[in-house]
Design a protein around this motif. Structure first.
Motif, short mmCIF file in Angstrom:
data_model
loop_
_atom_site.label_atom_id
_atom_site.label_comp_id
_atom_site.label_asym_id
_atom_site.label_seq_id
_atom_site.Cartn_x
_atom_site.Cartn_y
_atom_site.Cartn_z
N SER A 150 -2.36 -5.36 8.11
CA SER A 150 -1.26 -5.87 7.27
C SER A 150 -1.74 -6.40 5.92
O SER A 150 -0.95 -6.99 5.17
CB SER A 150 -0.47 -6.97 8.01
N GLN A 151 -3.00 -6.17 5.58
CA GLN A 151 -3.48 -6.60 4.27
C GLN A 151 -2.87 -5.76 3.14
O GLN A 151 -2.64 -6.27 2.03
CB GLN A 151 -5.01 -6.53 4.19
N VAL A 152 -2.62 -4.49 3.41
CA VAL A 152 -2.00 -3.64 2.39
C VAL A 152 -0.60 -4.17 2.08
O VAL A 152 -0.19 -4.23 0.90
CB VAL A 152 -1.95 -2.17 2.86
N TRP A 153 0.13 -4.54 3.10
CA TRP A 153 1.49 -5.06 2.93
C TRP A 153 1.50 -6.30 2.03
O TRP A 153 2.29 -6.40 1.09
CB TRP A 153 2.07 -5.37 4.31
N VAL A 154 0.61 -7.25 2.31
CA VAL A 154 0.57 -8.47 1.50
C VAL A 154 0.05 -8.16 0.09
O VAL A 154 0.53 -8.73 -0.88
CB VAL A 154 -0.28 -9.54 2.19
N ALA A 155 -0.90 -7.24 -0.03
CA ALA A 155 -1.41 -6.89 -1.35
C ALA A 155 -0.30 -6.27 -2.21
O ALA A 155 -0.19 -6.59 -3.41
CB ALA A 155 -2.58 -5.91 -1.22
N LYS A 156 0.51 -5.42 -1.62
CA LYS A 156 1.61 -4.83 -2.38
C LYS A 156 2.63 -5.90 -2.77
O LYS A 156 3.17 -5.87 -3.89
CB LYS A 156 2.30 -3.73 -1.55
N ALA A 157 2.88 -6.84 -1.87
CA ALA A 157 3.80 -7.94 -2.19
C ALA A 157 3.23 -8.78 -3.33
O ALA A 157 3.95 -9.14 -4.27
CB ALA A 157 4.04 -8.80 -0.96
N ALA A 158 1.94 -9.10 -3.26
CA ALA A 158 1.31 -9.89 -4.31
C ALA A 158 1.37 -9.17 -5.65
O ALA A 158 1.64 -9.78 -6.70
CB ALA A 158 -0.14 -10.19 -3.93
N GLN A 159 1.14 -7.86 -5.61
CA GLN A 159 1.19 -7.08 -6.85
C GLN A 159 2.58 -7.12 -7.47
O GLN A 159 2.72 -7.17 -8.70
CB GLN A 159 0.77 -5.64 -6.54
N ALA A 160 3.61 -7.13 -6.63
CA ALA A 160 4.97 -7.20 -7.14
C ALA A 160 5.24 -8.52 -7.85
O ALA A 160 6.09 -8.59 -8.74
CB ALA A 160 5.97 -6.99 -6.00
N TYR A 161 4.52 -9.58 -7.47
CA TYR A 161 4.64 -10.87 -8.14
C TYR A 161 3.82 -10.92 -9.44
O TYR A 161 3.90 -11.89 -10.17
CB TYR A 161 4.17 -12.00 -7.23
N GLY A 162 2.98 -9.92 -9.65
CA GLY A 162 2.17 -9.89 -10.86
C GLY A 162 0.69 -10.09 -10.64
O GLY A 162 -0.09 -10.15 -11.60
N VAL A 163 0.24 -10.20 -9.38
CA VAL A 163 -1.19 -10.35 -9.11
C VAL A 163 -1.93 -9.07 -9.49
O VAL A 163 -1.51 -7.97 -9.13
CB VAL A 163 -1.41 -10.69 -7.62
N LYS A 164 -3.06 -9.24 -10.20
CA LYS A 164 -3.85 -8.10 -10.66
C LYS A 164 -5.29 -8.12 -10.16
O LYS A 164 -5.99 -7.13 -10.31
CB LYS A 164 -3.84 -8.05 -12.18
N ARG A 165 -5.74 -9.26 -9.62
CA ARG A 165 -7.12 -9.34 -9.14
C ARG A 165 -7.13 -9.26 -7.62
O ARG A 165 -6.60 -10.15 -6.93
CB ARG A 165 -7.79 -10.65 -9.59
N PHE A 166 -7.73 -8.19 -7.11
CA PHE A 166 -7.86 -7.99 -5.68
C PHE A 166 -9.35 -7.91 -5.35
O PHE A 166 -10.04 -6.97 -5.76
CB PHE A 166 -7.12 -6.72 -5.24
N PHE A 167 -9.82 -8.91 -4.64
CA PHE A 167 -11.23 -9.10 -4.32
C PHE A 167 -11.46 -8.70 -2.87
O PHE A 167 -11.03 -9.39 -1.95
CB PHE A 167 -11.59 -10.56 -4.58
N ALA A 168 -12.12 -7.57 -2.66
CA ALA A 168 -12.41 -7.09 -1.31
C ALA A 168 -13.84 -7.47 -0.95
O ALA A 168 -14.77 -7.22 -1.72
CB ALA A 168 -12.22 -5.58 -1.23
N ASP A 169 -14.00 -8.07 0.22
CA ASP A 169 -15.29 -8.63 0.60
C ASP A 169 -15.60 -8.24 2.04
O ASP A 169 -14.74 -8.34 2.91
CB ASP A 169 -15.23 -10.15 0.46
N ALA A 170 -16.84 -7.84 2.30
CA ALA A 170 -17.27 -7.45 3.64
C ALA A 170 -18.06 -8.57 4.30
O ALA A 170 -19.00 -9.09 3.69
CB ALA A 170 -18.11 -6.18 3.59
N TRP A 171 -17.68 -8.92 5.51
CA TRP A 171 -18.43 -9.91 6.27
C TRP A 171 -19.68 -9.28 6.90
O TRP A 171 -20.66 -9.95 7.13
CB TRP A 171 -17.54 -10.50 7.35
#
Length: 440
Positions: free
Chosen positions: A118-139
């Motif tokens: 469900s990270q894609v879903w929240v990322a798309k929602a964030a983008q709709a609010y104007g978020v442009k920085r998406f930081f992907a990190d591997a544990w």
């Protein structure tokens, strides 16, 4: 030139009483770091808690995270790159390559479900609010790439798998690109100096610098981030190792550290951007209070953000987590059983900064006549100024000399960014409170 005369520095006005130092001084001619933004993570399947809520409440939560009128206006979303098949709920992230393809030189066998916990879903929602920085990190890398054969419990990346691991990380960004989300920042390690029972992988500072030289050329067009150390002081060794290697330094654009083992007390040893990329306070209960001395209240978060910005010169601040369940110290408590959520004052402490200090803002030099005042100031790209004042004392302080279109937003036990117009050139800085003054 304008030190000691806040009215001149900000508003073109003379000092109210030149014989007395003003409560707050802002010097626009001394500028510090540029701000990238403020954010949260919802890794380890926390978004599934949000999806379990009714749609109306899902929207309310998203508003609280990303809306600039109703909530925090966050501008960074940190994503977790999965490393193993999901086990018990909310413990693991699903990998895009769960099985060994047959060796480090074998053709990769990637799997993509378009959802990514469900990270894609929240990322798309964030983008709709104007978020442009998406930081992907591997544990961690997938277990078969490591010397312990498991994504959990530490272990190190086998040297012969370095290229395949770099390609694995880049493939993740390409899957997101197909979903319409550009991964802007890419990290290959999380807490490389900490062995955890969940997904974790060890790197020494020198090993991290070496791998940055493998990932950098493969991830062109994406900012490489390193190294998310367990503590801020511990992160300095990783930054120093990268800075000492010209090729590694070429590729690492942002240096990151957490503040579990040690708080932000000074800048990392680099001229690159730095982020406090993960932290929440200790505690064993869900706490919604503003100022109770527990260390997990809103006031503690406001102090931590202030210190990161002013002592550490950080350009980004990413909180852990946006929402979780039970006795969490996340910003929100998401109850997937009762189908409801609760809001802590931690959210509003962060929102007082994130809503008004926008990406591209520059921190300005400040001073306070009263040592009880923790002050920071910023000039946004649109020309607006933001002055953040955390009054740690028990008495109100009057700041005179402010005039024009200014609004003060109060956050304390009874208020959550409650606005009031600044009149009479005066702002009263309430005790044990955070006051955000926006001058447009």
């Amino acid at each position: 030139m304008f030190r000691g005369v806040v009215a001149v520095a900000l508003l073109g006005l003379p000092a109210v009483n030149p014989s007395q130092p003003p409560a707050i001084t802002v010097n626009e001619h001394v500028r510090h770091q540029e701000i990238d933004g403020f954010g949260i993570s919802q890794a380890f399947r926390r978004n599934e808690l949000l999806k379990a809520l009714p749609e109306s409440q899902q929207r309310e939560v998203l508003d609280l995270w990303f809306d600039r009128e109703k909530g925090a206006g966050l501008s960074i979303l940190r994503l977790g790159i999965g490393s193993s098949p999901a086990g018990s709920p909310y413990d693991h992230m699903v990998s895009i390559q769960p099985e060994d393809p047959g060796g480090p030189d074998a053709a990769p066998k990637y799997v993509w479900d378009g959802d990514d916990n469900s990270q894609v879903w929240v990322a798309k929602a964030a983008q709709a609010y104007g978020v442009k920085r998406f930081f992907a990190d591997a544990w961690s890398a997938p277990g078969y790439m490591k010397d312990n054969g498991d994504d959990k419990g530490g272990g190190t990346l086998k040297p012969e798998w370095q290229r395949a691991y770099a390609n694995y990380l880049v493939a993740y960004t390409k899957f997101y690109a197909k979903e319409g989300i550009k991964i802007t920042d890419l990290g290959f390690t999380n807490e490389p100096d900490w062995t955890a029972s969940y997904a974790s992988m060890r790197f020494t500072p020198e090993q991290a610098a070496q791998f940055a030289k493998v990932l950098g050329p493969a991830a062109k067009g994406t900012r490489v981030v390193c190294c998310d150390s367990f503590g801020w002081n511990q992160a300095k060794a990783y930054t120093a190792a990268i800075e000492a290697d010209p090729e590694a330094r070429r590729w690492v654009k942002t240096h990151t550290g957490h503040t579990y083992a040690s708080p932000v007390d000074a800048p990392l040893p680099t001229t690159r951007k730095t982020w406090m990329s993960e932290w929440n306070p200790n505690g064993s209960t869900w706490n919604e209070n503003w100022d109770d001395g527990s260390g997990s209240d809103g006031f503690a978060i406001a102090q931590a953000v202030h210190d990161a910005l002013t002592l550490g010169n950080v350009s980004g601040y990413v909180y852990w987590l946006g929402g979780s369940r039970g006795a969490t110290r996340a910003l929100l408590q998401l109850d997937d059983t009762a189908k409801t959520y609760r809001v802590s004052k931690r959210l509003w402490a962060l929102a007082a900064y994130s809503r008004f200090i926008r990406p591209g803002a520059v921190r300005l030099d400040t001073a306070a006549a009263d040592p009880a005042l923790k002050v920071s100031a910023f000039r946004n790209p649109d020309g607006s100024r933001v002055v953040e004042v955390l009054n740690t004392g028990t008495a109100p302080v009057t700041w005179q000399g402010v005039r024009g279109r200014a609004t003060a937003y109060l956050t304390d036990g009874a208020n959550s960014l409650t606005p009031s117009a600044v009149t009479g050139r005066t702002v009263t800085l309430q005790p044990r409170a955070l006051t955000t003054i926006v001058i447009r």
